[in-house]
Design an enzyme around this catalytic site. Structure first.
Site, PDB file in Angstrom:
ATOM      1  N   ASP A 162       1.180  -0.810  -0.461  1.00  0.00           N
ATOM      2  CA  ASP A 162       0.526   0.148   0.131  1.00  0.00           C
ATOM      3  C   ASP A 162       0.852   1.620  -0.129  1.00  0.00           C
ATOM      4  OD1 ASP A 162      -1.274   2.140   0.879  1.00  0.00           O
ATOM      5  OD2 ASP A 162      -3.086   1.717   1.992  1.00  0.00           O
ATOM      6  N   TYR A 204       0.347   0.509  14.847  1.00  0.00           N
ATOM      7  CA  TYR A 204      -0.459   0.428  13.916  1.00  0.00           C
ATOM      8  C   TYR A 204       0.288   1.005  12.337  1.00  0.00           C
ATOM      9  CZ  TYR A 204      -4.503  -1.132  11.254  1.00  0.00           C
ATOM     10  OH  TYR A 204      -5.832  -1.030  10.089  1.00  0.00           O
ATOM     11  N   LYS A 230      -3.863  -3.216   8.068  1.00  0.00           N
ATOM     12  CA  LYS A 230      -3.604  -4.177   7.954  1.00  0.00           C
ATOM     13  C   LYS A 230      -2.815  -5.333   7.150  1.00  0.00           C
ATOM     14  CE  LYS A 230      -6.952  -6.565  11.159  1.00  0.00           C
ATOM     15  NZ  LYS A 230      -6.245  -6.884  12.289  1.00  0.00           N
TER      16      LYS A 230
END
Ligand code: F6R
Ligand code: MG
Ligand code: MG
Length: 370
Positions: A11, A233, A236
């Site tokens: 990403d 974080y 995902k």
């Protein structure tokens, strides 16, 4: 001939928010791969699933090739430059390092790759998911390679009758175990049902499968754990998988059939919610409702002398319409729970999200009870 099929994703930015990779980024990646085609790599295909840029590369350098990883890294880097220029959201998000150090593993991108001896005909399926994690492949892989109610060949095809070997990783403890199915089926299910920890990494035909060329996987899944790598974080680890099919391996239709069940997977908004996995054609890999629901796409190729023929957009078949309709109903049902479990993930799995920051803020207000 030996061909390596590598599916590599990252990403590196999307429009608007974490939704869709724009064409400009794909073009940037293509310009790097086009340069390498016919020299360091045989062929390539670039696509996206939601906010993930997906590179499919064929070559003869084997797994873990520094040369191929560097080409992929440069493709992601060029797309990142474009993303920054366009002010895209999350530009360069999954490139956790500024410089390539010889191995792309542990640097952010997800990888599923396998080397195999080309047969007369080689159907290869690339699955790509967005807004979920590698364990989302546990249920479909189990069905494809171990469930005779899904895969008729396990019963009907003498080549497949002996079953398959599953390599399962414990991604918390960094350990692995092989399960020889069907004998080890119940032991394996005891583990892989806990899909956030135990992840199917590879599936091999058993050696007594007469069509098995020893140690060539039939399936491989990316298991990179981005949050563990980065320590916080950062999204995902939207996974990819490569599955080979036909003649001694599950048929194309047996490989796709498990996706008619919109299984509940973790991911969705802020990587913190359970939701249905919706199989869609590439043009519908646009997870916008509550940043989801989680999507799966699949491209079916034929590989011939290292070149990619196709692809077919496997989930474009209207036969998956009913699954999508069911996924919409499940989405409504799960969303109605708002911040309550089991829509929100259980506490242990919130560890790598922003929830601990909230807990820290209110921690001092707790009092001991008499
Ligand atoms: C889930 C995902 C999105 C983001 C959400 C918040 O994998 O990518 O749901 O978590 O849009 O994003 P930030 O924290 O970047 O504002
Ligand atoms: Mg993103
Ligand atoms: Mg994503």
């Amino acid at each position: 001939m030996e061909t390596t099929f590598s599916a590599i994703k990252a990403d590196v930015g999307s429009v608007a928010g974490h939704h869709v990779v724009p064409e400009e980024l794909e073009e940037s990646a293509i310009s790097v791969l086009e340069e390498a085609k016919g020299k360091d790599i045989f062929d390539y295909f670039v696509t996206h699933c939601g906010d993930d840029l997906e590179l499919i590369i064929t070559h003869d350098k084997g797994e873990d090739s520094e040369e191929v990883y560097e080409i992929a890294w440069n493709a992601f880097l060029k797309a990142t430059e474009k993303a920054k220029e366009l002010g895209l959201y999350g530009a360069g998000q999954d490139l956790l390092s500024d410089a390539f150090s010889g191995n792309i593993k542990g640097m952010g991108p997800g990888i599923a790759e396998m080397e195999f001896k080309e047969r007369k005909s080689n159907p290869v399926f690339t699955f790509m998911m967005d807004k979920t994690e590698p364990g989302a492949f546990n249920l479909p892989m189990y069905k494809i390679f171990a469930d005779p109610f899904n895969t008729a060949g396990l019963v009907l095809d003498p080549n497949m009758h002996s079953g398959f070997v599953f390599e399962v990783w414990d991604i918390k403890e960094s350990k692995k175990i092989n399960f020889y199915c069907p004998n080890d089926l119940y032991d394996m299910l005891a583990l892989i049902g806990a899909k956030s920890r135990y992840v199917i990494k590879r599936v091999y035909p058993k050696e007594d499968n007469p069509k098995a060329t020893s140690q060539e996987p039939a399936a491989v899944i990316s298991t990179e754990k981005l949050s563990h790598i980065a320590g916080e974080y950062v999204g995902k680890d939207d996974p990819v998988a490569v599955v080979r099919g036909q003649s001694g391996l599950p048929a194309a239709g047996e490989i796709l059939e498990p996706f008619t069940h919109p299984e509940l997977v973790s991911g969705w908004m802020k990587g913190s919610h359970n939701g249905p996995l919706m199989p869609v054609p590439v043009e519908d890999a646009t997870p916008t409702r509550f940043d989801g629901p989680p999507r799966a796409i699949c491209l079916g190729f034929q590989v011939k002398d290292g070149m990619l023929i196709g692809p077919v957009d496997s989930f474009a078949d209207p036969a998956f319409d009913k699954t999508r309709e069911k996924a919409h109903q499940v989405s409504d049902y799960m969303r109605a729970h708002g911040p309550f479990e089991p829509h929100r993930l259980p506490e242990e799995e919130m560890e790598y999200t922003t929830l601990p920051d909230v807990m820290e803020k209110i921690n001092h207000r707790f009092e001991d009870m008499d």
